[in-house]
Design an enzyme around this catalytic site. Structure first.
Site, PDB file in Angstrom:
ATOM      1  N   ALA A 112     -12.518   3.149  -2.522  1.00 37.73           N
ATOM      2  CA  ALA A 112     -13.937   3.212  -2.868  1.00 37.73           C
ATOM      3  C   ALA A 112     -14.076   4.147  -4.059  1.00 37.73           C
ATOM      4  O   ALA A 112     -13.218   5.008  -4.282  1.00 37.73           O
ATOM      5  CB  ALA A 112     -14.751   3.735  -1.696  1.00 37.73           C
TER       6      ALA A 112
ATOM      7  N   LYS B  37     -14.644  -0.553   6.628  1.00 31.40           N
ATOM      8  CA  LYS B  37     -13.731  -0.595   7.783  1.00 31.40           C
ATOM      9  C   LYS B  37     -14.338  -1.390   8.940  1.00 31.40           C
ATOM     10  O   LYS B  37     -13.607  -2.038   9.702  1.00 31.40           O
ATOM     11  CB  LYS B  37     -13.348   0.817   8.233  1.00 31.40           C
ATOM     12  CG  LYS B  37     -12.462   1.589   7.243  1.00 31.40           C
ATOM     13  CD  LYS B  37     -11.145   0.885   6.922  1.00 31.40           C
ATOM     14  CE  LYS B  37     -10.161   1.831   6.232  1.00 31.40           C
ATOM     15  NZ  LYS B  37      -8.936   1.123   5.775  1.00 31.40           N
TER      16      LYS B  37
ATOM     17  N   SER C 262       1.983   8.637   2.101  1.00 35.88           N
ATOM     18  CA  SER C 262       1.281   7.407   2.508  1.00 35.88           C
ATOM     19  C   SER C 262       1.610   7.021   3.945  1.00 35.88           C
ATOM     20  O   SER C 262       2.769   7.093   4.367  1.00 35.88           O
ATOM     21  CB  SER C 262       1.718   6.225   1.633  1.00 35.88           C
ATOM     22  OG  SER C 262       1.428   6.441   0.281  1.00 35.88           O
TER      23      SER C 262
ATOM     24  N   VAL D 180      -3.572  -6.221  -5.445  1.00 27.88           N
ATOM     25  CA  VAL D 180      -4.164  -7.200  -4.516  1.00 27.88           C
ATOM     26  C   VAL D 180      -5.466  -7.821  -5.034  1.00 27.88           C
ATOM     27  O   VAL D 180      -6.034  -8.696  -4.387  1.00 27.88           O
ATOM     28  CB  VAL D 180      -4.408  -6.606  -3.101  1.00 27.88           C
ATOM     29  CG1 VAL D 180      -3.086  -6.331  -2.406  1.00 27.88           C
ATOM     30  CG2 VAL D 180      -5.301  -5.381  -3.156  1.00 27.88           C
TER      31      VAL D 180
ATOM     32  N   ILE E 166      -4.163  -0.548   2.595  1.00 31.93           N
ATOM     33  CA  ILE E 166      -4.836  -0.472   1.297  1.00 31.93           C
ATOM     34  C   ILE E 166      -6.326  -0.227   1.488  1.00 31.93           C
ATOM     35  O   ILE E 166      -6.959  -0.892   2.313  1.00 31.93           O
ATOM     36  CB  ILE E 166      -4.636  -1.806   0.532  1.00 31.93           C
ATOM     37  CG1 ILE E 166      -3.178  -1.959   0.126  1.00 31.93           C
ATOM     38  CG2 ILE E 166      -5.570  -1.900  -0.662  1.00 31.93           C
ATOM     39  CD1 ILE E 166      -2.855  -3.298  -0.512  1.00 31.93           C
TER      40      ILE E 166
ATOM     41  N   GLY F 232       0.781  -1.241   0.000  1.00 35.79           N
ATOM     42  CA  GLY F 232       0.000   0.000   0.000  1.00 35.79           C
ATOM     43  C   GLY F 232       0.806   1.281   0.000  1.00 35.79           C
ATOM     44  O   GLY F 232       0.299   2.333   0.386  1.00 35.79           O
TER      45      GLY F 232
ATOM     46  N   TYR G  56     -17.761   9.558   4.588  1.00 36.03           N
ATOM     47  CA  TYR G  56     -16.941   8.341   4.647  1.00 36.03           C
ATOM     48  C   TYR G  56     -17.731   7.139   4.122  1.00 36.03           C
ATOM     49  O   TYR G  56     -17.171   6.216   3.537  1.00 36.03           O
ATOM     50  CB  TYR G  56     -16.405   8.102   6.067  1.00 36.03           C
ATOM     51  CG  TYR G  56     -15.176   7.216   6.085  1.00 36.03           C
ATOM     52  CD1 TYR G  56     -14.033   7.565   5.358  1.00 36.03           C
ATOM     53  CD2 TYR G  56     -15.156   6.024   6.793  1.00 36.03           C
ATOM     54  CE1 TYR G  56     -12.916   6.749   5.359  1.00 36.03           C
ATOM     55  CE2 TYR G  56     -14.040   5.209   6.805  1.00 36.03           C
ATOM     56  CZ  TYR G  56     -12.919   5.574   6.081  1.00 36.03           C
ATOM     57  OH  TYR G  56     -11.806   4.761   6.071  1.00 36.03           O
TER      58      TYR G  56
HETATM   59  C1  IMJ Z   1     -12.231   9.656   3.100  1.00 30.81           C
HETATM   60  C2  IMJ Z   1     -13.486   9.995   2.585  1.00 30.81           C
HETATM   61  C3  IMJ Z   1     -14.364  10.797   3.286  1.00 30.81           C
HETATM   62  C4  IMJ Z   1     -14.022  11.286   4.527  1.00 30.81           C
HETATM   63  C5  IMJ Z   1     -12.776  10.972   5.027  1.00 30.81           C
HETATM   64  C6  IMJ Z   1     -11.872  10.150   4.323  1.00 30.81           C
HETATM   65  N1  IMJ Z   1     -12.161  11.290   6.203  1.00 30.81           N
HETATM   66  C7  IMJ Z   1     -10.924  10.734   6.266  1.00 30.81           C
HETATM   67  C8  IMJ Z   1     -10.695  10.016   5.094  1.00 30.81           C
HETATM   68  C9  IMJ Z   1     -12.782  12.145   7.207  1.00 30.81           C
HETATM   69  C10 IMJ Z   1      -9.994  10.860   7.405  1.00 30.81           C
HETATM   70  C11 IMJ Z   1      -9.442   9.250   4.717  1.00 30.81           C
HETATM   71  N2  IMJ Z   1      -9.571   7.828   5.084  1.00 30.81           N
HETATM   72  C12 IMJ Z   1      -9.526   7.500   6.496  1.00 30.81           C
HETATM   73  C13 IMJ Z   1      -9.732   6.803   4.159  1.00 30.81           C
HETATM   74  O1  IMJ Z   1      -9.830   5.645   4.562  1.00 30.81           O
HETATM   75  C14 IMJ Z   1      -9.796   7.078   2.723  1.00 30.81           C
HETATM   76  C15 IMJ Z   1     -10.139   6.113   1.824  1.00 30.81           C
HETATM   77  C16 IMJ Z   1     -10.348   6.366   0.415  1.00 30.81           C
HETATM   78  C17 IMJ Z   1     -10.085   7.566  -0.214  1.00 30.81           C
HETATM   79  C18 IMJ Z   1     -10.346   7.719  -1.576  1.00 30.81           C
HETATM   80  C19 IMJ Z   1     -10.129   9.025  -2.290  1.00 30.81           C
HETATM   81  C20 IMJ Z   1      -9.947   8.839  -3.769  1.00 30.81           C
HETATM   82  C21 IMJ Z   1     -10.804   7.768  -4.373  1.00 30.81           C
HETATM   83  N3  IMJ Z   1     -11.160   6.695  -3.605  1.00 30.81           N
HETATM   84  C22 IMJ Z   1     -10.873   6.620  -2.273  1.00 30.81           C
HETATM   85  N4  IMJ Z   1     -11.122   5.454  -1.636  1.00 30.81           N
HETATM   86  C23 IMJ Z   1     -10.861   5.319  -0.326  1.00 30.81           C
HETATM   87  O2  IMJ Z   1     -11.115   7.826  -5.558  1.00 30.81           O
END
Ligand code: IMJ
Length: 256
Positions: free
Chosen positions: A96, A163, A17, A66, A93, A11, A156
């Site tokens: 979404a 998660k 990262s 993966v 990793i 990842g 989220y």
């Molecule tokens: C991600 C999205 C919405 C709110 C978020 C986050 N907050 C935080 C994150 C408040 C802290 C970051 N996070 C914890 C993640 O797990 C992000 C996962 C993620 C991010 C993206 C952005 C670009 C994309 N797909 C994604 N998939 C998962 O196209």
């Protein structure tokens, strides 16, 4: 702390990262490392990052999407050839579809749900299973989660559901693998400005707001996550498995 130990990190995308902060902590502790990258798009950047920052011995660098079991098997074949054992895995990793992080949760599509679950949850099982034969002396598996699994964090969305499933997978894997001396845990950092967080609407304001509401009055730093991962990969955490440890300046304890 990790002299003589062998680990693999999944990842790593760039210098922001969490996988990079973790890699640095593990390398500085003397671990022998294999580092995987998703595909050619990341290869040259990661080579430069490693050349510029990591001391000897150079890590084994391997491609690994993966979603492809053969690429995962190749990673462990190479690790077996080079090191003949494995002590720890770092899984950092998640993915979404962008639209599923921007629109209302109830609009999540069937295929968006499947993508998030396969990349962000199944991949932990997929990288754990073929590692078991190499973890001859026991081992430690560490993944990354987020508070949005347990509480609603705006936008989220499907990642929160993923998660929650990831944290549950940690417990079921810990149950199964305990008898082989393999521990499985998750770290749950507060928000950090990584590639995965950037571009999320209002993220900068969100960081400032969270900072104000943490007992430690500060945002989470990558190095704090790296050091917690070092603890979980080391024998110092030998009594801990199936756990989710928050590295969030205490944010999650507050009721008001
Ligand atoms: C991600 C999205 C919405 C709110 C978020 C986050 N907050 C935080 C994150 C408040 C802290 C970051 N996070 C914890 C993640 O797990 C992000 C996962 C993620 C991010 C993206 C952005 C670009 C994309 N797909 C994604 N998939 C998962 O196209």
């Amino acid at each position: 702390m990790l002299e003589g130990k062998v680990g693999v990190v999944f990842g790593l995308a760039n210098q922001h990262s969490l996988a990079w902060h973790i890699t640095k902590a593990l390398a500085e502790a003397g671990a022998n490392l294999a580092i995987t990258y998703q595909n050619e798009r990341f290869e040259s950047k990661i080579k430069k990052l490693i050349a510029g920052h990591l001391q000897e011995p150079p890590p084994l660098l391997l491609p690994c999407n993966v979603l492809d079991d053969r690429e995962i098997e190749n990673v462990y074949r190479e690790i077996g050839q080079r090191f003949n054992k494995l002590d720890f895995i770092v899984h950092s990793i998640a993915f979404a579809l962008r639209e599923d992080l921007e629109k209302d949760f109830y609009t999540t599509s069937r295929s968006g749900f499947q993508t998030a679950m396969e990349v962000s949850v199944y991949s932990l099982i997929a990288v754990a299973r073929p590692a078991i034969p190499l973890m001859k002396e026991g081992g430690s598996i560490v993944t990354l989660t987020y508070l949005g699994s347990q509480r609603v964090v705006p936008n989220y969305n499907i990642m929160g559901v993923a998660k929650a499933a990831l944290e549950s997978s940690v417990r079921y894997l810990a149950y199964d693998l305990g008898k082989k001396g393999i521990r499985v845990n998750a770290l749950s950092p507060g928000p950090v400005n990584t590639l995965s967080a950037r571009g999320i609407k209002g993220f900068t304001g969100f960081l400032a707001d969270v900072r104000e509401h943490t007992p430690l009055q500060k945002n989470t730093e990558g190095s704090e996550v790296g050091d917690a991962a070092l603890f979980l990969c080391s024998d110092l955490s030998r009594g801990i498995t199936g756990e989710t440890i928050f590295v969030d300046s205490g944010y999650h304890i507050k009721g008001y």
